[in-house]
Design a protein around this motif. Sequence first.
Motif, mmCIF file in Angstrom:
data_model
loop_
_atom_site.group_PDB
_atom_site.id
_atom_site.type_symbol
_atom_site.label_atom_id
_atom_site.label_comp_id
_atom_site.label_asym_id
_atom_site.label_seq_id
_atom_site.Cartn_x
_atom_site.Cartn_y
_atom_site.Cartn_z
ATOM 1 N N PHE A 105 0.789 -1.236 0.000
ATOM 2 C CA PHE A 105 0.000 0.000 0.000
ATOM 3 C C PHE A 105 0.822 1.287 0.000
ATOM 4 O O PHE A 105 0.392 2.300 -0.551
ATOM 5 C CB PHE A 105 -0.970 0.005 1.188
ATOM 6 C CG PHE A 105 -1.947 -1.122 1.156
ATOM 7 C CD1 PHE A 105 -2.853 -1.256 0.106
ATOM 8 C CD2 PHE A 105 -1.965 -2.084 2.154
ATOM 9 C CE1 PHE A 105 -3.760 -2.304 0.060
ATOM 10 C CE2 PHE A 105 -2.866 -3.141 2.121
ATOM 11 C CZ PHE A 105 -3.756 -3.253 1.072
ATOM 12 N N VAL A 106 1.980 1.268 0.604
ATOM 13 C CA VAL A 106 2.765 2.502 0.701
ATOM 14 C C VAL A 106 3.447 2.804 -0.633
ATOM 15 O O VAL A 106 4.140 1.965 -1.192
ATOM 16 C CB VAL A 106 3.830 2.387 1.820
ATOM 17 C CG1 VAL A 106 4.703 3.645 1.843
ATOM 18 C CG2 VAL A 106 3.161 2.169 3.175
ATOM 19 N N ASP A 107 3.205 4.018 -1.139
ATOM 20 C CA ASP A 107 3.876 4.483 -2.358
ATOM 21 C C ASP A 107 5.191 5.131 -1.929
ATOM 22 O O ASP A 107 5.220 6.264 -1.452
ATOM 23 C CB ASP A 107 2.986 5.498 -3.089
ATOM 24 C CG ASP A 107 3.617 5.999 -4.387
ATOM 25 O OD1 ASP A 107 4.807 5.717 -4.625
ATOM 26 O OD2 ASP A 107 2.907 6.670 -5.151
ATOM 27 N N LYS A 108 6.264 4.394 -2.087
ATOM 28 C CA LYS A 108 7.570 4.868 -1.595
ATOM 29 C C LYS A 108 8.130 6.031 -2.423
ATOM 30 O O LYS A 108 8.978 6.774 -1.955
ATOM 31 C CB LYS A 108 8.557 3.704 -1.559
ATOM 32 C CG LYS A 108 8.135 2.604 -0.578
ATOM 33 C CD LYS A 108 9.120 1.445 -0.610
ATOM 34 C CE LYS A 108 8.697 0.362 0.376
ATOM 35 N NZ LYS A 108 7.394 -0.241 0.021
ATOM 36 N N LYS A 109 7.624 6.179 -3.640
ATOM 37 C CA LYS A 109 8.136 7.250 -4.505
ATOM 38 C C LYS A 109 7.405 8.568 -4.259
ATOM 39 O O LYS A 109 8.037 9.624 -4.101
ATOM 40 C CB LYS A 109 7.997 6.847 -5.973
ATOM 41 C CG LYS A 109 8.592 7.867 -6.941
ATOM 42 C CD LYS A 109 8.512 7.377 -8.382
ATOM 43 C CE LYS A 109 9.137 8.387 -9.342
ATOM 44 N NZ LYS A 109 9.056 7.940 -10.758
ATOM 45 N N HIS A 110 6.071 8.526 -4.230
ATOM 46 C CA HIS A 110 5.289 9.761 -4.142
ATOM 47 C C HIS A 110 4.579 9.951 -2.800
ATOM 48 O O HIS A 110 3.961 10.991 -2.569
ATOM 49 C CB HIS A 110 4.245 9.793 -5.263
ATOM 50 C CG HIS A 110 4.837 9.735 -6.635
ATOM 51 N ND1 HIS A 110 5.590 10.756 -7.175
ATOM 52 C CD2 HIS A 110 4.814 8.748 -7.576
ATOM 53 C CE1 HIS A 110 5.987 10.431 -8.390
ATOM 54 N NE2 HIS A 110 5.541 9.219 -8.664
#
Length: 294
Positions: free
Chosen positions: A242-247
């Motif tokens: 679930f975590v968007d590490k880029k944005h």
Amino acid sequence: QSVNKLQESGQTETKETIKIVFGKEDAAVYAAKAKRSFQEFEEMIKDPTNSGRPAGPKVEGLSKLADVMCVVALACEFLQKSSSEEEKTLYKARIGKLLERAKTHFHPKYKILLENSRSSGPSTATPDGRLFNPGHCIEVGWMLLEACKHVPNKEIETMALIVIENSLEIGWDKQYGGLFYMMDIEGKPLLDSTVTAKGKLWWPHSEALIAVSMVLRVCTEEKRPKWLVWLAKLQKYCQLMFVDKKHGGWYGYRERDGTLHSTVKGGNYKGFFHTPRALSLSAKAIKSFLDASK
């Protein structure tokens, strides 16, 4: 704005009432408005036509788990905000009745809470009666633990711990990981086979993080290692899926196998609610657990 005009679901009413309680400067005016909204919400539960919905078939004695959850959560909030002892007594009595009502959703064989029940208890004779939503069950579980802080009830506290544990065990996908969204508790086809029935959604995992973090404070010493394993498993899954590490932010929807279903981070159902609440309450619960362990 009247809560009636915002009627979409019980959860919408809960969020709007909480927003009214905490979101304004004129506390007295908006506290009164919040109480009226709470009363309107309870009237909608008794008779959904009060929200403008068309009349449907009446089922005598039907209890919906969502209604129990929303009302007990709000009653706890109002109890904590009340300055009058008379009001506090009334809210405690209301919470006590809701705790008893929650027991009617408990299935003795599966040891989870089913979505629909009667006053005599749950029945798996119909599709509605067999409906099990793991994330929702877990969410209600931690709310029951919180309610027991205000209205101590050892039986309900024990039931809540059992419910959270068994919801995780039954709801966890043994093949791909993560919590299923909806299930027929007897493995039969769902009456409402939505596209997300076997999908993995952000909010059940958010609620599971809260629940497991809270359980650490009240579980027995011998069970603590098992709960720590669950916390690590959930944290790893959320970070991966679930975590968007880029944005930044959390995605909301994954397919059963983990494939990203949608890149949307906000929409008609995914709002700024479950994730920040989960991160805030989990951090608070874990800090409390660590402080007590020193």
